[in-house]
Design a protein around this motif. Structure first.
Motif, PDB file in Angstrom:
ATOM      1  N   ASN A 245       0.922  -1.299   0.061  1.00  0.00           N
ATOM      2  CA  ASN A 245       0.056  -0.002   0.075  1.00  0.00           C
ATOM      3  C   ASN A 245       0.859   1.370  -0.034  1.00  0.00           C
ATOM      4  OD1 ASN A 245      -1.512   2.188   2.060  1.00  0.00           O
ATOM      5  ND2 ASN A 245      -3.019   1.181   0.893  1.00  0.00           N
ATOM      6  N   TYR A 246       0.599   2.135  -0.932  1.00  0.00           N
ATOM      7  CA  TYR A 246       1.486   3.364  -1.101  1.00  0.00           C
ATOM      8  C   TYR A 246       1.561   4.133   0.429  1.00  0.00           C
ATOM      9  CZ  TYR A 246       3.068   8.007  -2.687  1.00  0.00           C
ATOM     10  OH  TYR A 246       3.864   9.063  -2.711  1.00  0.00           O
ATOM     11  N   SER A 247       0.382   4.241   0.935  1.00  0.00           N
ATOM     12  CA  SER A 247       0.619   5.037   2.469  1.00  0.00           C
ATOM     13  C   SER A 247       1.265   4.430   3.455  1.00  0.00           C
ATOM     14  CB  SER A 247      -0.916   5.221   2.753  1.00  0.00           C
ATOM     15  OG  SER A 247      -1.578   6.196   2.067  1.00  0.00           O
ATOM     16  N   ASP A 276      10.962  14.298  -0.643  1.00  0.00           N
ATOM     17  CA  ASP A 276       9.628  13.784  -0.933  1.00  0.00           C
ATOM     18  C   ASP A 276       9.793  12.462  -1.270  1.00  0.00           C
ATOM     19  OD1 ASP A 276       6.748  14.664  -1.181  1.00  0.00           O
ATOM     20  OD2 ASP A 276       7.378  13.945  -3.126  1.00  0.00           O
ATOM     21  N   PHE A 277       8.833  11.650  -0.468  1.00  0.00           N
ATOM     22  CA  PHE A 277       8.795  10.358  -0.736  1.00  0.00           C
ATOM     23  C   PHE A 277       8.055   9.933  -2.206  1.00  0.00           C
ATOM     24  CE2 PHE A 277       6.097   6.293  -1.148  1.00  0.00           C
ATOM     25  CZ  PHE A 277       7.262   5.452  -0.999  1.00  0.00           C
ATOM     26  N   TYR A 281       9.961   7.506  -4.806  1.00  0.00           N
ATOM     27  CA  TYR A 281       8.880   6.410  -5.351  1.00  0.00           C
ATOM     28  C   TYR A 281       8.900   6.275  -6.691  1.00  0.00           C
ATOM     29  CZ  TYR A 281       4.543   3.248  -5.516  1.00  0.00           C
ATOM     30  OH  TYR A 281       3.842   2.205  -5.784  1.00  0.00           O
ATOM     31  N   ASP A 282       8.694   7.672  -7.342  1.00  0.00           N
ATOM     32  CA  ASP A 282       8.865   7.700  -8.907  1.00  0.00           C
ATOM     33  C   ASP A 282      10.130   7.395  -9.425  1.00  0.00           C
ATOM     34  OD1 ASP A 282       6.046   8.362  -8.821  1.00  0.00           O
ATOM     35  OD2 ASP A 282       6.465  10.446  -9.332  1.00  0.00           O
ATOM     36  N   LEU A 284      12.348   5.416  -8.265  1.00  0.00           N
ATOM     37  CA  LEU A 284      12.461   4.117  -8.137  1.00  0.00           C
ATOM     38  C   LEU A 284      11.748   3.391  -9.285  1.00  0.00           C
ATOM     39  CD1 LEU A 284      12.729   3.331  -4.467  1.00  0.00           C
ATOM     40  CD2 LEU A 284      14.276   2.307  -6.077  1.00  0.00           C
ATOM     41  N   ASN A 285      10.796   3.800  -9.891  1.00  0.00           N
ATOM     42  CA  ASN A 285       9.821   3.081 -10.782  1.00  0.00           C
ATOM     43  C   ASN A 285       9.393   2.045  -9.892  1.00  0.00           C
ATOM     44  OD1 ASN A 285       8.536   2.490 -13.050  1.00  0.00           O
ATOM     45  ND2 ASN A 285      10.065   1.107 -13.831  1.00  0.00           N
ATOM     46  N   ALA A 286       8.805   2.294  -8.676  1.00  0.00           N
ATOM     47  CA  ALA A 286       8.521   1.409  -7.544  1.00  0.00           C
ATOM     48  C   ALA A 286       7.110   0.867  -8.074  1.00  0.00           C
ATOM     49  CB  ALA A 286       8.236   2.122  -6.105  1.00  0.00           C
ATOM     50  N   LYS A 287       6.256   1.496  -8.608  1.00  0.00           N
ATOM     51  CA  LYS A 287       5.198   1.025  -8.987  1.00  0.00           C
ATOM     52  C   LYS A 287       5.248  -0.295  -9.887  1.00  0.00           C
ATOM     53  CE  LYS A 287       0.378   2.188 -10.822  1.00  0.00           C
ATOM     54  NZ  LYS A 287      -0.395   3.171 -11.546  1.00  0.00           N
TER      55      LYS A 287
END
Length: 299
Positions: A245-247, A276-277, A281-282, A284-287
């Protein structure tokens, strides 16, 4: 006035533990600083063995005032694994504990120059799960002769007094080294946090690790749950939805950031360390990485 990056320096400590017959690079850099700015508070100490050296670090902690800017030169013999003090090997992690205390008391005000061979390797054992042991550190990545090390440090001092950017200072110092196989590097705590988190995050997405942690958690759930139990597949679906979960990820990162960079102790540090997380996150291409991990654990 001396300034290292965004930190004004109130006090300079030069602590030295070298071998008989070595050039006293610490005394030389202490004199160089005092000649440049006689009013600056500079303390030089020569320690003959490990215990006295480490006690000297404890004395620095006791002596400094909260929120002071501290520049620390550590003049020793170094290796990839640690440093030599009075003929005894001391691993880098022993230094970490002392530097964490000093940096915490100064509220991210500690700049460290590892004036030794392989000094940059100190950062490799720094954990982002605790407090950062410095605001910024400097070190070389190879062995280096003492005269070149001293000239490098003089260039650093010159740049600190000129209030140049850290990039400019290190570039100038490297140009004076003019050695192809030795490179002076600096590392700020914020950059270390991002780099270490990136490595940790990508490593933790290993299918083997994810499934092992899930099975351990499910076993604990079976042994402690008091209500109707979920099946293995139900709990697996619930578990991975939760940890991805992103949060949840954002809150976990922010907790690490606030402790490591001490923004939980002083909110004004957010101005120096704006991380900024969402940007992390972006980048890292975390999604996409998470989607790939999901496909693998549910295959």
């Amino acid at each position: 006035m001396m300034e290292v990056g965004e930190q004004f320096i109130d006090r300079v400590f030069v602590i030295e533990s070298l071998r008989d017959g070595d050039m006293s690079t610490g005394l030389e850099i202490k004199n160089n600083i005092e000649n440049s700015e006689p009013k600056l508070n500079v303390t030089y100490c020569n320690y003959i063995d490990k215990d006295i050296f480490l006690q000297g670090l404890s004395d620095i902690y006791d002596e400094i005032k909260p929120n002071e800017g501290i520049l620390l030169f550590i003049e020793v013999h170094g290796s990839k694994e640690g440093i030599e003090l009075g003929g005894e090997f001391v691993s880098w992690d022993v230094l970490t504990k002392h530097l964490q205390l000093i940096n915490t008391k100064s509220l991210m005000g500690l700049a460290v120059v590892f004036s030794c061979c392989y000094g940059v390797h100190f950062y490799r054992q720094t954990s982002i799960l605790g407090r950062s042991p410095y605001y910024v550190m400097f070190g070389v990545d190879n062995s280096i002769y003492e005269n070149r090390l001293l000239n490098m440090n003089k260039e650093l001092v010159k740049g600190f007094f000129a209030k140049e950017s850290l990039v400019e200072i290190v570039q100038s110092a490297n140009s004076h080294l003019n050695i192809h196989d030795i490179n002076l590097t600096f590392l700020e705590a914020g950059d270390l946090l991002i780099g270490a988190f990136t490595n940790y995050f990508t490593h933790q997405l290993s299918t083997e690790l994810l499934l092992a942690r899930f099975e351990e958690t499910y076993e604990t759930y079976l042994n402690t749950a008091e209500s109707t139990l979920m099946t293995h597949s139900q709990y697996k679906d619930y578990y991975f939805k939760y940890i991805f979960n992103y949060s949840i990820l954002e809150n976990g990162f922010n907790d690490l950031r606030d402790k490591f960079l001490m923004t939980d102790l002083d909110g004004t540090l957010y101005e120096r360390f704006y991380i900024d997380f969402n940007e992390v996150y972006d980048k890292l291409n975390a999604k996409d990485l998470i989607e790939k991990a999901k496909r693998e654990v549910f295959a």
